[in-house]
Scaffold this motif. Structure first.
Motif, PDB file in Angstrom:
ATOM      1  N   UNK A  85       0.830  -1.206   0.000  1.00  0.00           N
ATOM      2  CA  UNK A  85       0.000   0.000   0.000  1.00  0.00           C
ATOM      3  C   UNK A  85       0.865   1.256   0.000  1.00  0.00           C
ATOM      4  N   UNK A  86       1.920   1.267   0.814  1.00  0.00           N
ATOM      5  CA  UNK A  86       2.825   2.419   0.836  1.00  0.00           C
ATOM      6  C   UNK A  86       3.493   2.621  -0.521  1.00  0.00           C
ATOM      7  N   UNK A  91       3.961   5.436  -5.736  1.00  0.00           N
ATOM      8  CA  UNK A  91       3.940   5.320  -7.193  1.00  0.00           C
ATOM      9  C   UNK A  91       2.918   6.290  -7.798  1.00  0.00           C
ATOM     10  N   UNK A  92       1.741   6.351  -7.187  1.00  0.00           N
ATOM     11  CA  UNK A  92       0.705   7.270  -7.663  1.00  0.00           C
ATOM     12  C   UNK A  92       1.106   8.722  -7.426  1.00  0.00           C
ATOM     13  N   UNK A  93       1.716   8.979  -6.276  1.00  0.00           N
ATOM     14  CA  UNK A  93       2.100  10.345  -5.925  1.00  0.00           C
ATOM     15  C   UNK A  93       3.128  10.909  -6.905  1.00  0.00           C
ATOM     16  N   UNK A 163      13.861   2.685  -9.945  1.00  0.00           N
ATOM     17  CA  UNK A 163      13.058   2.275 -11.093  1.00  0.00           C
ATOM     18  C   UNK A 163      12.646   3.484 -11.928  1.00  0.00           C
ATOM     19  N   UNK A 164      12.257   4.572 -11.263  1.00  0.00           N
ATOM     20  CA  UNK A 164      11.895   5.790 -11.975  1.00  0.00           C
ATOM     21  C   UNK A 164      13.088   6.316 -12.777  1.00  0.00           C
ATOM     22  N   UNK A 165      14.255   6.311 -12.133  1.00  0.00           N
ATOM     23  CA  UNK A 165      15.450   6.847 -12.788  1.00  0.00           C
ATOM     24  C   UNK A 165      15.854   6.018 -13.992  1.00  0.00           C
ATOM     25  N   UNK A 166      15.813   4.697 -13.857  1.00  0.00           N
ATOM     26  CA  UNK A 166      16.274   3.840 -14.958  1.00  0.00           C
ATOM     27  C   UNK A 166      15.252   3.750 -16.084  1.00  0.00           C
ATOM     28  N   UNK A 167      13.960   3.853 -15.749  1.00  0.00           N
ATOM     29  CA  UNK A 167      12.941   3.753 -16.799  1.00  0.00           C
ATOM     30  C   UNK A 167      12.646   5.092 -17.452  1.00  0.00           C
ATOM     31  N   UNK A 168      12.955   6.188 -16.729  1.00  0.00           N
ATOM     32  CA  UNK A 168      12.682   7.514 -17.272  1.00  0.00           C
ATOM     33  C   UNK A 168      11.216   7.901 -17.224  1.00  0.00           C
ATOM     34  N   UNK A 169      10.406   7.155 -16.491  1.00  0.00           N
ATOM     35  CA  UNK A 169       8.974   7.460 -16.369  1.00  0.00           C
ATOM     36  C   UNK A 169       8.618   7.679 -14.908  1.00  0.00           C
ATOM     37  N   UNK A 174       2.547  -2.232 -11.607  1.00  0.00           N
ATOM     38  CA  UNK A 174       2.281  -2.806 -10.293  1.00  0.00           C
ATOM     39  C   UNK A 174       3.093  -4.077 -10.049  1.00  0.00           C
ATOM     40  N   UNK A 175       3.376  -4.833 -11.098  1.00  0.00           N
ATOM     41  CA  UNK A 175       4.154  -6.057 -10.923  1.00  0.00           C
ATOM     42  C   UNK A 175       5.540  -5.749 -10.356  1.00  0.00           C
ATOM     43  N   UNK A 176       6.095  -4.583 -10.708  1.00  0.00           N
ATOM     44  CA  UNK A 176       7.400  -4.183 -10.178  1.00  0.00           C
ATOM     45  C   UNK A 176       7.303  -3.941  -8.679  1.00  0.00           C
ATOM     46  N   UNK A 177       6.214  -3.328  -8.243  1.00  0.00           N
ATOM     47  CA  UNK A 177       6.024  -3.076  -6.818  1.00  0.00           C
ATOM     48  C   UNK A 177       5.919  -4.399  -6.054  1.00  0.00           C
ATOM     49  N   UNK A 178       5.193  -5.343  -6.628  1.00  0.00           N
ATOM     50  CA  UNK A 178       5.051  -6.663  -5.997  1.00  0.00           C
ATOM     51  C   UNK A 178       6.410  -7.361  -5.917  1.00  0.00           C
ATOM     52  N   UNK A 179       7.202  -7.266  -6.972  1.00  0.00           N
ATOM     53  CA  UNK A 179       8.540  -7.887  -6.966  1.00  0.00           C
ATOM     54  C   UNK A 179       9.426  -7.256  -5.902  1.00  0.00           C
ATOM     55  N   UNK A 180       9.372  -5.934  -5.773  1.00  0.00           N
ATOM     56  CA  UNK A 180      10.192  -5.253  -4.763  1.00  0.00           C
ATOM     57  C   UNK A 180       9.849  -5.760  -3.364  1.00  0.00           C
ATOM     58  N   UNK A 181       8.563  -5.900  -3.092  1.00  0.00           N
ATOM     59  CA  UNK A 181       8.134  -6.334  -1.757  1.00  0.00           C
ATOM     60  C   UNK A 181       8.425  -7.817  -1.537  1.00  0.00           C
ATOM     61  N   UNK A 182       8.030  -8.654  -2.506  1.00  0.00           N
ATOM     62  CA  UNK A 182       8.112 -10.111  -2.308  1.00  0.00           C
ATOM     63  C   UNK A 182       9.529 -10.662  -2.457  1.00  0.00           C
TER      64      UNK A 182
END
Length: 206
Positions: A85-86, A91-93, A163-169, A174-182
């Motif tokens: 959730x955090x 990510x949305x912010x 992730x923001x820096x390397x992707x430039x976006x 959401x799958x990236x967020x899940x991977x980071x946590x899990x």
């Protein structure tokens, strides 16, 4: 003719910060000037310079003013759900209008010490949230007490920023967020499983 009441103290400072926020939102940091903010706030530049030595310091104060409203922390009773959730909020912010102001501010400030101040203040707020979430997990027995360190607790948000820096976006799938946590955060902070019975006996030194 009725005379206008002269603003002082917190009232004047609030008006200046509101004006600076409006300028940052509408025109960006590159076009922010003390003259424009003073004019918009209905005051003079001296009132600004008595509080902030330059436009970079004013911009940082304006950003803090913009995001001063507190958001309740997630408290689902489970570390994984709280962490996700955090991360989803962050990510949305980052892609929101407020996030755009922050990205513009971080990219535009040239004075290293003020750039560091802006980053530290944002990081301090984020660290407190993650430490609280991890502290609750420690109390529930989900996380190791050693995880209650800012560098450990804030690993997810650091990886998201990367992730923001390397992707430039300004957002990540959401799958990236899940991977980071899990795959990173939970294995890092969780309590190791308890070994009982024969396994515990084998683990003992003779």
């Amino acid at each position: 003719m009725e005379r206008k009441t002269r603003r002082r103290g917190a009232d004047l400072e609030g008006a200046i910060l509101d004006a600076a926020v409006a300028e940052l939102t509408e025109h960006g940091y590159a076009e922010l000037t003390m003259d424009k903010v003073a004019k918009r706030a209905g005051t003079n530049k001296n009132a600004l310079y008595r509080r902030w030595p330059n436009r970079a310091a004013l911009a940082i104060a304006a950003y803090k003013h913009l995001v001063s409203a507190e958001t309740p922390l997630p408290d689902t009773g489970e570390l994984r759900a709280d962490a996700l959730e955090l991360l989803r909020r962050a990510n949305s912010y980052w892609s929101s209008p407020q996030g755009a102001v922050l990205r513009d501010l971080m990219a535009g400030i040239g004075l290293p010490e003020l750039l560091a101040q802006a980053r530290d203040e944002v990081a301090d707020a984020g660290s407190a949230m993650w430490l609280t979430v991890v502290e609750r997990a420690v109390a529930r027995g989900e996380a190791r007490p050693e995880a209650l360190r800012p560098r450990v607790a804030t690993v997810p948000i650091a990886l998201l920023r990367n992730e923001f820096l390397t992707s430039g976006t300004p957002s990540a799938p959401d799958r990236v967020l899940v991977e980071i946590v899990d795959e990173v955060f939970l294995p890092l902070v969780r309590q190791p499983p308890r070994i009982t019975g024969r396994g515990a006996a084998r683990g003992r030194r003779p």
